[in-house]
Design a protein around this motif. Sequence first.
Motif, PDB file in Angstrom:
ATOM      1  N   GLU A 187       0.926  -1.093  -0.025  1.00 45.64           N
ATOM      2  CA  GLU A 187       0.324   0.251   0.192  1.00 45.64           C
ATOM      3  C   GLU A 187       1.045   1.192  -0.083  1.00 45.64           C
ATOM      4  OE1 GLU A 187      -3.542   2.035   2.878  1.00 45.64           O
ATOM      5  OE2 GLU A 187      -2.232   0.332   3.294  1.00 45.64           O
ATOM      6  N   LEU A 188       1.786   1.713   1.009  1.00 48.73           N
ATOM      7  CA  LEU A 188       2.660   2.241   0.945  1.00 48.73           C
ATOM      8  C   LEU A 188       3.186   2.154  -0.629  1.00 48.73           C
ATOM      9  CD1 LEU A 188       3.191   4.505   3.145  1.00 48.73           C
ATOM     10  CD2 LEU A 188       5.713   3.733   3.672  1.00 48.73           C
TER      11      LEU A 188
ATOM     12  N   LEU B  57       3.818   9.965   4.342  1.00 48.96           N
ATOM     13  CA  LEU B  57       4.320   8.633   3.986  1.00 48.96           C
ATOM     14  C   LEU B  57       4.681   8.590   4.923  1.00 48.96           C
ATOM     15  CD1 LEU B  57       4.583   8.838   0.415  1.00 48.96           C
ATOM     16  CD2 LEU B  57       2.583   7.362   1.506  1.00 48.96           C
ATOM     17  N   PHE B  58       6.065   9.028   5.302  1.00 51.02           N
ATOM     18  CA  PHE B  58       7.185   9.303   6.744  1.00 51.02           C
ATOM     19  C   PHE B  58       6.291   8.466   7.380  1.00 51.02           C
ATOM     20  CE2 PHE B  58       9.033  10.745   9.764  1.00 51.02           C
ATOM     21  CZ  PHE B  58      10.569   9.900   9.891  1.00 51.02           C
TER      22      PHE B  58
ATOM     23  N   ARG C 270       3.447   7.942   8.242  1.00 51.03           N
ATOM     24  CA  ARG C 270       3.444   6.495   8.313  1.00 51.03           C
ATOM     25  C   ARG C 270       4.041   5.168   8.605  1.00 51.03           C
ATOM     26  NH1 ARG C 270      -0.747   6.191   2.843  1.00 51.03           N
ATOM     27  NH2 ARG C 270      -0.433   4.240   3.273  1.00 51.03           N
ATOM     28  N   ALA C 271       5.418   5.189   7.410  1.00 43.76           N
ATOM     29  CA  ALA C 271       6.096   3.658   7.588  1.00 43.76           C
ATOM     30  C   ALA C 271       6.416   4.328   9.006  1.00 43.76           C
ATOM     31  CB  ALA C 271       7.409   4.551   6.633  1.00 43.76           C
ATOM     32  N   PHE C 272       7.296   5.480   9.692  1.00 45.41           N
ATOM     33  CA  PHE C 272       7.759   5.307  10.818  1.00 45.41           C
ATOM     34  C   PHE C 272       6.646   4.309  11.862  1.00 45.41           C
ATOM     35  CE2 PHE C 272       8.462   7.285  14.960  1.00 45.41           C
ATOM     36  CZ  PHE C 272      10.097   6.704  15.463  1.00 45.41           C
ATOM     37  N   TYR C 273       5.224   4.366  11.864  1.00 43.93           N
ATOM     38  CA  TYR C 273       4.097   4.128  12.420  1.00 43.93           C
ATOM     39  C   TYR C 273       4.804   2.402  12.166  1.00 43.93           C
ATOM     40  CZ  TYR C 273      -0.049   2.337  14.574  1.00 43.93           C
ATOM     41  OH  TYR C 273      -0.919   1.667  15.229  1.00 43.93           O
ATOM     42  N   ARG C 274       4.618   1.553  11.055  1.00 48.84           N
ATOM     43  CA  ARG C 274       4.603   0.716  10.572  1.00 48.84           C
ATOM     44  C   ARG C 274       5.767  -0.001  11.606  1.00 48.84           C
ATOM     45  NH1 ARG C 274       0.685   0.964   4.898  1.00 48.84           N
ATOM     46  NH2 ARG C 274      -0.675   1.937   6.182  1.00 48.84           N
ATOM     47  N   TRP C 275       6.521   0.501  11.160  1.00 49.58           N
ATOM     48  CA  TRP C 275       7.998  -0.204  11.675  1.00 49.58           C
ATOM     49  C   TRP C 275       7.943  -0.503  12.690  1.00 49.58           C
ATOM     50  CZ3 TRP C 275      13.162   1.182   9.673  1.00 49.58           C
ATOM     51  CH2 TRP C 275      13.780   0.852  10.306  1.00 49.58           C
TER      52      TRP C 275
ATOM     53  N   TYR D  50      15.195  -1.554   3.199  1.00 47.46           N
ATOM     54  CA  TYR D  50      14.344  -0.651   2.283  1.00 47.46           C
ATOM     55  C   TYR D  50      14.693   0.294   2.307  1.00 47.46           C
ATOM     56  CZ  TYR D  50      12.081   0.662  -1.711  1.00 47.46           C
ATOM     57  OH  TYR D  50      11.465   0.997  -3.090  1.00 47.46           O
ATOM     58  N   LEU D  51      13.795   0.860   3.562  1.00 51.25           N
ATOM     59  CA  LEU D  51      13.198   2.150   4.397  1.00 51.25           C
ATOM     60  C   LEU D  51      14.805   2.942   4.444  1.00 51.25           C
ATOM     61  CD1 LEU D  51      10.229   1.875   6.871  1.00 51.25           C
ATOM     62  CD2 LEU D  51      10.055   2.408   4.343  1.00 51.25           C
TER      63      LEU D  51
END
Length: 251
Positions: free
Chosen positions: A54-55, A105-106, A108-113, A125-126
């Motif tokens: 999704e991201l 997006l950043f 969102r990625a930080f939270y999902r990390w 990858y991130l």
Amino acid sequence: MEEHSLETFQQACALPVALRARFFQKQDREAIRRICADTGFLGHPIDPVFEDRELFADYLTRYYTDWEPESTLVCERDGQVVGYLTGCRKPIRRFLFHLLYNPYLFFRAFYRWWAWPYRSSTRRYLRWVLCKGWREVPYAPRGVPHFHINLLPQARNVASTRALIDKFLAYLVASGEKSVYGQVVTWGDRRSEKLFLRYGFRVLDRRELTKYRAYVKSPVFLCTVWKDLAKNPRLYGSCSHRRPTTAGAQP
């Protein structure tokens, strides 16, 4: 050219009846996002490299489908979307979109990390995106329209690639654009500079994408290719029996 030779050539260049290129419609959005993820790793699914489909699709396709859909095309086969071309004629609008959307997006990625949590390949990858990715993007001319093309395996052929690109180039010329660029991935013996020259493009710059070193033996490069539409407004500048046997750029 003899009559039978001309007929043979026209048949070879024609788009198969089951395939057609057309402009984007709202109902194509999910298909484009799915194809983006299904081809994101050198033409294969992105999942082994980055698990958050999704991201991944949001970053690569949301601007084109939501902010400038009039410049996006899809390739259909028997009524199913099997590829797409995302294009941009409004680089300032795209810059503003990413300026506003990338922080979201950043986070969102930080939270999902931490919440998922992401596996090690996704975290690697991130880290590449944050620390190296911006340095490995090759030069691109400012204020110039650009495009990117992705095709599923069953649509990776000269006919579908030519149909998408020629339709997009015609759209640019009709809109008064003078040139266009694209950024395509090359590795091993896939897509040499001679191939780009055959299409009427010139390679402006290329940089190695180090994110693939853990997965591919040969170096993987991202190349910026540019085309003067005043000199050659189509994918092929003139009729020739010598055609590339494969086509279709991947992210």
